[in-house]
Design a protein around this motif. Structure first.
Motif, PDB file in Angstrom:
ATOM      1  N   HIS A 241       7.273  -6.072  10.842  1.00  0.00           N
ATOM      2  CA  HIS A 241       6.758  -4.720  10.922  1.00  0.00           C
ATOM      3  C   HIS A 241       6.572  -4.605  12.414  1.00  0.00           C
ATOM      4  O   HIS A 241       5.518  -4.339  13.103  1.00  0.00           O
ATOM      5  CB  HIS A 241       5.165  -4.888  10.321  1.00  0.00           C
TER       6      HIS A 241
ATOM      7  N   HIS B 293       5.758   2.958   3.771  1.00  0.00           N
ATOM      8  CA  HIS B 293       6.033   1.737   2.576  1.00  0.00           C
ATOM      9  C   HIS B 293       6.510   2.280   1.297  1.00  0.00           C
ATOM     10  O   HIS B 293       6.851   1.668   0.579  1.00  0.00           O
ATOM     11  CB  HIS B 293       4.734   0.700   2.501  1.00  0.00           C
TER      12      HIS B 293
ATOM     13  N   ASP C 134       0.243  -4.730   5.658  1.00  0.00           N
ATOM     14  CA  ASP C 134      -0.532  -4.231   7.136  1.00  0.00           C
ATOM     15  C   ASP C 134      -1.742  -4.696   7.140  1.00  0.00           C
ATOM     16  O   ASP C 134      -2.501  -4.423   6.172  1.00  0.00           O
ATOM     17  CB  ASP C 134      -0.274  -2.947   7.182  1.00  0.00           C
TER      18      ASP C 134
ATOM     19  N   HIS D  64       0.949  -1.165   0.210  1.00  0.00           N
ATOM     20  CA  HIS D  64      -0.091   0.038   0.022  1.00  0.00           C
ATOM     21  C   HIS D  64       1.070   1.278  -0.057  1.00  0.00           C
ATOM     22  O   HIS D  64       2.048   1.091   0.127  1.00  0.00           O
ATOM     23  CB  HIS D  64      -0.792   0.090   1.193  1.00  0.00           C
TER      24      HIS D  64
HETATM   25 ZN   LIG Z   1       3.417  -0.177   7.566  1.00  0.00          ZN
END
Ligand SMILES: [Zn+2]
Ligand SMILES: [Zn+2]
Length: 277
Positions: free
Chosen positions: A242, A78, A179, A73
């Motif tokens: 993450h 990112h 995510d 995304h």
């Molecule tokens: Zn993230």
């Protein structure tokens, strides 16, 4: 025994939300999401966090390169490394950038142009000298970016959407799922359908189950949910990914011990770690 082609994953950024360099984060690393995946001679990059700059340096800075870059995304952590990826500035570079979470409202080029724009950033994406193309798909589609490389995708539960990826190559598979937020006691069927039987599952483990109730709607999951999904889907190796910037090396060491006890063989992603399915 049959010869296998090279299939490997190298972690250039393992951190969520914002880069967090510093002595207390040295061993796991402070750069945000970026994976290098090699399928034989093909280069696939996943996410363009701050780790992407290091990958570019490793590949020779402004040297010409061809490959594909897939974004989960376009949240800043990112994409912020994209303008600092040296190979994009070589006129002989051929790179395709892909995203599956924006349609029909926006194209990837439009989204990136809203980030690389003054006064937030001095130059637009047109500054890239290489042959850079932008490809929009809809999460759920299957892509074949290179012969023999199959990418299945699925939509994730995240503010402004995100895409989960499964890379199948040479009879092996790696899943990259970040995510995403889970719902307690309701395993995500989109994810389970995508990851079934995979060799490696890299999973959004921003929080622990203990922290999770305080962060509902933030769009992230827990390493314990990763374990539950891995058990259901028959995953060989789970990789915790993450990491929250507030989780320092000592915290991540404890996560690693807890995860090893819960599901032996589970790994905590670190910058520089290399895995092969
Ligand atoms: Zn993230
Ligand atoms: Zn996000």
């Amino acid at each position: 025994m049959a010869e296998h082609s090279e299939f490997m994953v190298r972690f250039w950024g393992v951190r969520g939300s914002i880069a967090c360099p510093g002595e207390s984060h040295r061993r796991y690393g402070g750069n945000t999401s970026c994976l290098e995946v090699r399928c034989g001679e093909h280069l696939l990059v996943f996410d363009a966090g701050t780790g992407l700059r290091l990958l570019g340096d490793h590949l020779g800075g402004p040297k010409a390169l061809s490959g594909d870059l897939f974004l989960t995304h376009t949240h800043l952590d990112h994409i912020v490394g994209l303008p600092f990826f040296g190979p994009l500035y070589n006129p002989d570079t051929r790179f395709r950038l892909w995203a599956g979470h924006l349609q029909p409202e926006l194209t990837l080029h439009e989204a990136l142009s809203q980030f690389m724009i003054a006064p937030l950033f001095p130059v637009p994406p047109e500054i890239f000298a290489g042959n850079i193309s932008f490809h929009d798909f809809v999460a759920g589609e299957t892509l074949e970016p290179q012969p023999g490389v199959t990418l299945r995708t699925a939509p994730l539960n995240h503010p402004n959407n995100a895409t989960g990826y499964r890379i199948d190559f040479d009879d092996r598979s790696v899943c990259y799922i970040t995510d995403t937020e889970h719902v307690i006691d309701q395993p995500d069927q989109n994810i389970l359908g995508l990851i079934e039987g995979a060799d490696i599952l890299i999973y959004d483990s921003n929080f622990t189950d203990e922290e999770f109730p305080d962060y509902l709607t933030w769009g992230h999951s827990t390493w314990q949910e990763g374990v539950r999904l891995a058990e259901r889907a028959g995953i060989n190796r789970l990789v915790i990914f993450h990491h929250d910037p507030s989780h320092d090396d000592a915290f991540m060491d404890q996560v690693a011990r807890d995860a090893e006890e819960t599901r032996p063989g589970t790994l905590v992603a670190r910058e520089g770690m290399v895995l092969s399915p």
